[in-house]
Design a protein around this motif. Sequence first.
Motif, PDB file in Angstrom:
ATOM      1  N   ILE A 122       1.064  -1.237  -0.179  1.00 40.93           N
ATOM      2  CA  ILE A 122      -0.014  -0.038   0.217  1.00 40.93           C
ATOM      3  C   ILE A 122       0.904   1.265   0.193  1.00 40.93           C
ATOM      4  CG2 ILE A 122      -1.607   1.302   1.284  1.00 40.93           C
ATOM      5  CD1 ILE A 122      -2.818  -1.217   2.218  1.00 40.93           C
ATOM      6  N   PHE A 123       0.486   2.347  -0.996  1.00 43.86           N
ATOM      7  CA  PHE A 123       1.371   3.465  -0.964  1.00 43.86           C
ATOM      8  C   PHE A 123       0.072   4.383  -0.550  1.00 43.86           C
ATOM      9  CE2 PHE A 123       2.594   7.345  -3.147  1.00 43.86           C
ATOM     10  CZ  PHE A 123       3.771   7.503  -2.674  1.00 43.86           C
ATOM     11  N   ALA A 124       0.376   5.324   0.678  1.00 40.93           N
ATOM     12  CA  ALA A 124      -0.365   6.390   0.894  1.00 40.93           C
ATOM     13  C   ALA A 124       0.226   7.612   1.000  1.00 40.93           C
ATOM     14  CB  ALA A 124      -0.923   5.803   2.415  1.00 40.93           C
ATOM     15  N   ASN A 125      -0.629   8.600   0.287  1.00 43.45           N
ATOM     16  CA  ASN A 125       0.128   9.736  -0.145  1.00 43.45           C
ATOM     17  C   ASN A 125      -1.053  10.963  -0.170  1.00 43.45           C
ATOM     18  OD1 ASN A 125      -1.157   9.115  -2.465  1.00 43.45           O
ATOM     19  ND2 ASN A 125       0.831  10.003  -3.725  1.00 43.45           N
ATOM     20  N   GLY A 126      -2.116  10.711   0.415  1.00 44.17           N
ATOM     21  CA  GLY A 126      -3.314  11.686   0.364  1.00 44.17           C
ATOM     22  C   GLY A 126      -3.196  12.585   1.356  1.00 44.17           C
ATOM     23  N   GLY A 127      -2.208  12.498   2.445  1.00 47.06           N
ATOM     24  CA  GLY A 127      -2.113  13.413   3.615  1.00 47.06           C
ATOM     25  C   GLY A 127      -3.131  13.087   4.935  1.00 47.06           C
ATOM     26  N   GLY A 128      -2.919  13.771   5.972  1.00 46.21           N
ATOM     27  CA  GLY A 128      -3.662  13.534   7.148  1.00 46.21           C
ATOM     28  C   GLY A 128      -3.118  11.936   7.522  1.00 46.21           C
ATOM     29  N   THR A 129      -3.926  11.283   8.181  1.00 46.53           N
ATOM     30  CA  THR A 129      -3.576  10.030   8.663  1.00 46.53           C
ATOM     31  C   THR A 129      -4.035   8.772   7.799  1.00 46.53           C
ATOM     32  OG1 THR A 129      -3.518  10.941  10.793  1.00 46.53           O
ATOM     33  CG2 THR A 129      -3.760   8.376  10.713  1.00 46.53           C
ATOM     34  N   PHE A 130      -3.113   7.951   7.573  1.00 49.28           N
ATOM     35  CA  PHE A 130      -3.841   6.769   6.895  1.00 49.28           C
ATOM     36  C   PHE A 130      -3.984   5.626   7.785  1.00 49.28           C
ATOM     37  CE2 PHE A 130      -2.240   2.510   5.135  1.00 49.28           C
ATOM     38  CZ  PHE A 130      -3.521   2.172   4.195  1.00 49.28           C
ATOM     39  N   THR A 131      -5.119   4.854   7.932  1.00 48.66           N
ATOM     40  CA  THR A 131      -5.254   3.889   8.933  1.00 48.66           C
ATOM     41  C   THR A 131      -5.614   2.738   8.278  1.00 48.66           C
ATOM     42  OG1 THR A 131      -6.444   5.505  10.365  1.00 48.66           O
ATOM     43  CG2 THR A 131      -7.002   3.481  10.977  1.00 48.66           C
ATOM     44  N   ASN A 132      -4.709   1.548   8.796  1.00 49.70           N
ATOM     45  CA  ASN A 132      -4.658   0.495   8.150  1.00 49.70           C
ATOM     46  C   ASN A 132      -4.939  -0.692   9.005  1.00 49.70           C
ATOM     47  OD1 ASN A 132      -4.274  -1.634   6.106  1.00 49.70           O
ATOM     48  ND2 ASN A 132      -2.583  -2.225   7.438  1.00 49.70           N
ATOM     49  N   VAL A 154       0.724   7.276   9.420  1.00 45.79           N
ATOM     50  CA  VAL A 154       0.300   6.026   9.559  1.00 45.79           C
ATOM     51  C   VAL A 154      -0.223   5.489  10.983  1.00 45.79           C
ATOM     52  CG1 VAL A 154       0.719   3.604   8.960  1.00 45.79           C
ATOM     53  CG2 VAL A 154       1.933   5.456   7.556  1.00 45.79           C
ATOM     54  N   ASN A 155      -1.175   4.971  10.993  1.00 47.44           N
ATOM     55  CA  ASN A 155      -1.702   4.139  12.135  1.00 47.44           C
ATOM     56  C   ASN A 155      -2.404   2.674  11.670  1.00 47.44           C
ATOM     57  OD1 ASN A 155      -3.349   3.363  14.301  1.00 47.44           O
ATOM     58  ND2 ASN A 155      -4.230   5.160  14.682  1.00 47.44           N
ATOM     59  N   ASN A 156      -1.333   1.931  12.214  1.00 50.20           N
ATOM     60  CA  ASN A 156      -1.516   0.627  11.487  1.00 50.20           C
ATOM     61  C   ASN A 156      -1.665  -0.313  12.808  1.00 50.20           C
ATOM     62  OD1 ASN A 156      -1.036  -1.769   9.874  1.00 50.20           O
ATOM     63  ND2 ASN A 156       0.635  -2.246  11.341  1.00 50.20           N
ATOM     64  N   SER A 157      -2.894  -0.992  12.525  1.00 53.61           N
ATOM     65  CA  SER A 157      -3.124  -2.280  13.483  1.00 53.61           C
ATOM     66  C   SER A 157      -3.154  -3.677  12.695  1.00 53.61           C
ATOM     67  CB  SER A 157      -4.736  -1.967  14.115  1.00 53.61           C
ATOM     68  OG  SER A 157      -5.568  -2.077  13.171  1.00 53.61           O
ATOM     69  N   GLY A 158      -2.784  -3.634  11.456  1.00 54.04           N
ATOM     70  CA  GLY A 158      -2.800  -4.763  10.696  1.00 54.04           C
ATOM     71  C   GLY A 158      -1.580  -5.647  10.907  1.00 54.04           C
ATOM     72  N   ASN A 159      -1.523  -6.946  10.612  1.00 53.66           N
ATOM     73  CA  ASN A 159      -0.370  -7.815  10.800  1.00 53.66           C
ATOM     74  C   ASN A 159       0.209  -7.588   9.299  1.00 53.66           C
ATOM     75  OD1 ASN A 159      -1.091  -8.446  13.284  1.00 53.66           O
ATOM     76  ND2 ASN A 159      -2.210 -10.200  12.591  1.00 53.66           N
ATOM     77  N   ILE A 160       1.636  -7.484   9.367  1.00 49.74           N
ATOM     78  CA  ILE A 160       2.510  -7.413   8.197  1.00 49.74           C
ATOM     79  C   ILE A 160       3.485  -8.339   8.121  1.00 49.74           C
ATOM     80  CG2 ILE A 160       4.053  -5.948   6.895  1.00 49.74           C
ATOM     81  CD1 ILE A 160       2.546  -3.391   8.148  1.00 49.74           C
ATOM     82  N   THR A 161       3.856  -9.141   7.201  1.00 48.14           N
ATOM     83  CA  THR A 161       4.401 -10.385   7.224  1.00 48.14           C
ATOM     84  C   THR A 161       5.426 -10.544   5.959  1.00 48.14           C
ATOM     85  OG1 THR A 161       3.083 -11.596   8.572  1.00 48.14           O
ATOM     86  CG2 THR A 161       5.034 -12.891   7.383  1.00 48.14           C
ATOM     87  N   LEU A 162       6.509 -10.226   5.895  1.00 43.84           N
ATOM     88  CA  LEU A 162       7.482 -10.201   4.952  1.00 43.84           C
ATOM     89  C   LEU A 162       8.841 -11.264   5.229  1.00 43.84           C
ATOM     90  CD1 LEU A 162       8.000  -6.280   4.443  1.00 43.84           C
ATOM     91  CD2 LEU A 162       6.120  -7.782   3.446  1.00 43.84           C
ATOM     92  N   GLY A 163       9.402 -11.566   3.817  1.00 43.14           N
ATOM     93  CA  GLY A 163      10.339 -12.483   4.092  1.00 43.14           C
ATOM     94  C   GLY A 163      11.686 -12.270   4.322  1.00 43.14           C
ATOM     95  N   ASN A 164      12.688 -13.071   4.300  1.00 43.41           N
ATOM     96  CA  ASN A 164      14.146 -12.760   4.270  1.00 43.41           C
ATOM     97  C   ASN A 164      14.717 -11.753   3.205  1.00 43.41           C
ATOM     98  OD1 ASN A 164      14.316 -14.385   6.670  1.00 43.41           O
ATOM     99  ND2 ASN A 164      14.586 -16.092   5.293  1.00 43.41           N
ATOM    100  N   THR A 184       2.264   5.062  13.742  1.00 48.26           N
ATOM    101  CA  THR A 184       1.711   4.461  15.331  1.00 48.26           C
ATOM    102  C   THR A 184       1.389   3.219  14.981  1.00 48.26           C
ATOM    103  OG1 THR A 184       0.698   6.658  16.052  1.00 48.26           O
ATOM    104  CG2 THR A 184      -0.068   4.534  17.095  1.00 48.26           C
ATOM    105  N   ASN A 185       1.927   2.091  15.729  1.00 47.60           N
ATOM    106  CA  ASN A 185       1.675   0.787  15.245  1.00 47.60           C
ATOM    107  C   ASN A 185       1.284  -0.074  16.498  1.00 47.60           C
ATOM    108  OD1 ASN A 185       1.979  -1.703  13.670  1.00 47.60           O
ATOM    109  ND2 ASN A 185       3.434  -2.318  15.143  1.00 47.60           N
ATOM    110  N   SER A 186       0.285  -0.713  16.128  1.00 48.12           N
ATOM    111  CA  SER A 186      -0.105  -1.754  17.093  1.00 48.12           C
ATOM    112  C   SER A 186      -0.503  -3.163  16.528  1.00 48.12           C
ATOM    113  CB  SER A 186      -1.619  -1.229  17.836  1.00 48.12           C
ATOM    114  OG  SER A 186      -2.725  -1.069  16.542  1.00 48.12           O
ATOM    115  N   GLY A 187       0.084  -3.359  15.389  1.00 46.24           N
ATOM    116  CA  GLY A 187      -0.143  -4.774  14.736  1.00 46.24           C
ATOM    117  C   GLY A 187       0.998  -5.492  14.946  1.00 46.24           C
ATOM    118  N   ASN A 188       0.969  -6.803  14.500  1.00 48.46           N
ATOM    119  CA  ASN A 188       2.307  -7.563  14.562  1.00 48.46           C
ATOM    120  C   ASN A 188       2.958  -7.565  13.165  1.00 48.46           C
ATOM    121  OD1 ASN A 188       1.546  -8.436  17.352  1.00 48.46           O
ATOM    122  ND2 ASN A 188       0.296  -9.935  16.254  1.00 48.46           N
TER     123      ASN A 188
END
Length: 382
Positions: A122-132, A154-164, A184-188
Amino acid sequence: LGEGGVGIAVTDSSNSGSGGIITVTGTGSSDIKVGANGIGIYAQNSVVNLNSNYGIETKDGGVGIYLTGNSTLPTSSTLEYKYSGSNTGRGMGIIYNVLNSTNGTNVNLVNSTGTTGGLIGIFANGGGTFTNSGSITGSSTEKDFGIISENTDVNNSGNITLGNASNPNTPNIGIYAKTNNNITNSGNITVGDNAVGIYGYGVSNSGNITTGSQGTAIYSQGGNINLTSGTVSVGSNSGVGVYTAGNGQTVTAGAGSNMIIGADSFGFSNVGQGSHIISNINSVDLNDSSIYVYSRDNTGTVDNYTKLTAVGTSGDNYGIYSAGTVNNHADMDLRNGIGNVGIYSINGGTAKNLGGTITVGDSDVPNSRYSIGMAEIGRAVQ
């Protein structure tokens, strides 16, 4: 569709603020295919509904879903964004060019050609706060990004998983702020070797961030860092929990947070100037050849209230290694292993032990592995 094509588009030519509604149902994989620089779904001042899991495939420079104006994507389905271009091109799953946008759609990045150019969930460039709140997954060996923001918090509560990642110079990054905006992150957030959990400026974290070997959980170029809860876990081989490179930063690790440090790695590493690290974590274990706080900042301050315990069998751990001012208020039990040092002050810094008990084990004098409670180069310890 060929180069520059758009699969589905709804525009608001009159700029009335209400373009229309796009509703799609698919198989979940490659339901729309476009060429280089193509867009699967383009929505201006419109609503996009994914009535099922949906798949969009593009080549170099392509975008799965592009939202602009006041467009929304209110569904919680999964978008599979498949990249099938050259092995050096890049692509994006969703662009939110929308003020104060909100995303609940899951994004699965599929790098079918093994491109090293970079894929973005996701690319967020609209201004303000992007909430995911959506989950984002990727498995590329370099330059996979869960979320990139530009001029947007950015306010993220979603889980993000990326590889090596194959190279630390081209890491996979969970959340990346290109500009001086807050995260701001509360996700894993889970990333592999040579990868970064969060890269940006000011960060407030209450989620679990896990990295592999030589990974960094949080990399900050400026702004304050607050670990309020959750666990920061870094692997071995020069991994770092929190890395700060800015000026005048305040890094606070609250009592509700936790940190796990692999062998030969760091809890906090500060290379900026005039910064203040305050650790209130209850207790942290040190594995072999690890350093809890490293700071080469001769104008900075470290206040430690965290009990440190050496748990490895070899040793060579440092509790605090600093060029600035150190105030230690906590116990350090460094009896396990050889060559452990509680506080090591360099370049004329000042170190004070203000109530903590520092206990060390044996030394190996023939091999110059000395266990030391406090040592200071160029100034007397206090």
